[in-house]
Design an enzyme around this catalytic site. Structure first.
Site, PDB file in Angstrom:
ATOM      1  N   ARG A  86       0.839  -1.182   0.000  1.00 58.89           N
ATOM      2  CA  ARG A  86       0.000   0.000   0.000  1.00 58.89           C
ATOM      3  C   ARG A  86       0.879   1.238   0.000  1.00 58.89           C
ATOM      4  O   ARG A  86       1.696   1.437   0.888  1.00 58.89           O
ATOM      5  CB  ARG A  86      -0.893   0.037   1.251  1.00 58.89           C
ATOM      6  CG  ARG A  86      -1.476   1.411   1.490  1.00 58.89           C
ATOM      7  CD  ARG A  86      -2.897   1.358   1.722  1.00 58.89           C
ATOM      8  NE  ARG A  86      -3.459   2.703   1.886  1.00 58.89           N
ATOM      9  CZ  ARG A  86      -4.603   2.913   2.485  1.00 58.89           C
ATOM     10  NH1 ARG A  86      -5.252   1.899   3.006  1.00 58.89           N
ATOM     11  NH2 ARG A  86      -5.104   4.107   2.584  1.00 58.89           N
ATOM     12  N   ARG A  95      -5.927   2.041  -4.152  1.00 59.47           N
ATOM     13  CA  ARG A  95      -4.996   1.414  -3.205  1.00 59.47           C
ATOM     14  C   ARG A  95      -4.957  -0.082  -3.470  1.00 59.47           C
ATOM     15  O   ARG A  95      -5.955  -0.676  -3.882  1.00 59.47           O
ATOM     16  CB  ARG A  95      -5.383   1.708  -1.767  1.00 59.47           C
ATOM     17  CG  ARG A  95      -6.676   1.073  -1.281  1.00 59.47           C
ATOM     18  CD  ARG A  95      -7.891   1.809  -1.673  1.00 59.47           C
ATOM     19  NE  ARG A  95      -7.798   3.235  -1.414  1.00 59.47           N
ATOM     20  CZ  ARG A  95      -7.958   3.781  -0.229  1.00 59.47           C
ATOM     21  NH1 ARG A  95      -8.207   3.016   0.804  1.00 59.47           N
ATOM     22  NH2 ARG A  95      -7.889   5.065  -0.084  1.00 59.47           N
ATOM     23  N   ASP A  98      -6.899  -2.022   1.401  1.00 59.28           N
ATOM     24  CA  ASP A  98      -7.412  -1.216   2.499  1.00 59.28           C
ATOM     25  C   ASP A  98      -8.045  -2.177   3.498  1.00 59.28           C
ATOM     26  O   ASP A  98      -8.844  -3.023   3.084  1.00 59.28           O
ATOM     27  CB  ASP A  98      -8.480  -0.266   1.952  1.00 59.28           C
ATOM     28  CG  ASP A  98      -8.686   0.906   2.884  1.00 59.28           C
ATOM     29  OD1 ASP A  98      -7.962   1.892   2.757  1.00 59.28           O
ATOM     30  OD2 ASP A  98      -9.555   0.791   3.755  1.00 59.28           O
ATOM     31  N   ASP A 100     -10.161  -2.032   6.965  1.00 58.27           N
ATOM     32  CA  ASP A 100     -10.840  -1.192   7.961  1.00 58.27           C
ATOM     33  C   ASP A 100     -11.376  -2.068   9.088  1.00 58.27           C
ATOM     34  O   ASP A 100     -11.917  -3.154   8.827  1.00 58.27           O
ATOM     35  CB  ASP A 100     -12.028  -0.456   7.326  1.00 58.27           C
ATOM     36  CG  ASP A 100     -11.587   0.598   6.296  1.00 58.27           C
ATOM     37  OD1 ASP A 100     -10.546   1.247   6.522  1.00 58.27           O
ATOM     38  OD2 ASP A 100     -12.274   0.746   5.267  1.00 58.27           O
TER      39      ASP A 100
HETATM   40  N1  LIG Z   1     -16.417   0.436  -3.619  1.00 58.71           N
HETATM   41  C1  LIG Z   1     -15.483   0.909  -2.802  1.00 58.71           C
HETATM   42  N2  LIG Z   1     -15.251   2.244  -2.753  1.00 58.71           N
HETATM   43  C2  LIG Z   1     -14.294   2.683  -1.913  1.00 58.71           C
HETATM   44  N3  LIG Z   1     -13.876   3.966  -1.672  1.00 58.71           N
HETATM   45  C3  LIG Z   1     -12.900   3.900  -0.764  1.00 58.71           C
HETATM   46  S1  LIG Z   1     -12.069   5.246  -0.145  1.00 58.71           S
HETATM   47  N4  LIG Z   1     -12.644   2.616  -0.396  1.00 58.71           N
HETATM   48  C4  LIG Z   1     -11.622   2.141   0.538  1.00 58.71           C
HETATM   49  C5  LIG Z   1     -12.228   1.623   1.823  1.00 58.71           C
HETATM   50  O1  LIG Z   1     -12.518   2.699   2.663  1.00 58.71           O
HETATM   51  C6  LIG Z   1     -13.529   1.828  -1.109  1.00 58.71           C
HETATM   52  C7  LIG Z   1     -13.786   0.442  -1.155  1.00 58.71           C
HETATM   53  O2  LIG Z   1     -13.162  -0.399  -0.470  1.00 58.71           O
HETATM   54  N5  LIG Z   1     -14.758   0.033  -2.022  1.00 58.71           N
END
Ligand SMILES: Nc1nc2nc(S)n(CCO)c2c(=O)[nH]1
Length: 161
Positions: A86, A95, A98, A100
């Site tokens: 990352r 990225r 990610d 979370d």
């Molecule tokens: N569909 C989708 N949109 C996202 N926008 C972000 S920022 N992220 C990163 C997670 O916060 C994502 C994701 O994981 N999936």
């Protein structure tokens, strides 16, 4: 030794071999001594939310049981994000991976860089749909004034759709 806590993680990737990266991430999470991976959702292809000038994401949700406190769990997740390449270019940008922390037991944590439940998860189908596949009844803590209340993943998803 610390009691075991049930927690849920959301993983997403939209660069490179997304499926391979997510598989590697789950394997590395499983390898952490104090973490046991109990369930993993299917893979979901999802349109980017937030910064939309980027590729579609692959998202999953996993259920873990851990003796790690949330802060240490976060540190491990940040280490695995770095390990899998990352590079934090644009905050909301593309990225490789990610991770979370979505839920940690019934806890409501809002200090520093640790916010659990994840503050935007109630508006995110890419989080709630995979989560509802593995734990529709999981409680989501939220605060009204000084009081902590709970909804469920399935109720949050129903309100979103
Ligand atoms: N569909 C989708 N949109 C996202 N926008 C972000 S920022 N992220 C990163 C997670 O916060 C994502 C994701 O994981 N999936």
């Amino acid at each position: 030794h610390n009691r075991l806590n049930r927690a849920f993680l959301g993983l997403g990737s939209n660069i490179g071999d997304r499926k391979y990266t997510l598989g590697r991430a789950v394997h590395l999470i499983h390898q952490v001594t104090e973490i046991e991976v109990l369930q993993s959702s299917s893979l979901y292809e999802t349109d980017p939310v937030g910064y939309t000038e980027q590729d579609v994401f692959l998202n999953i949700a996993i259920e873990i049981e851990t003796s790690l406190p949330p802060e240490e769990l976060l540190t491990h997740m940040q280490r695995i994000e770095t390990l899998l390449g990352r590079t934090r270019m644009i905050r909301w940008g593309p990225r490789t991976l990610d991770i979370d922390i979505l839920l940690y037991g019934h806890e409501y944590i809002h200090h520093g860089d640790l916010q659990v439940p994840h503050p935007r998860m109630m508006e995110r189908a890419f989080v709630l749909v995979p989560l509802a596949e593995i734990a529709p009844e999981a409680p989501i803590a939220y605060k009204t004034g000084e009081e902590v209340r709970y909804t469920s993943v399935e109720d949050a998803l129903e309100k979103l759709e």
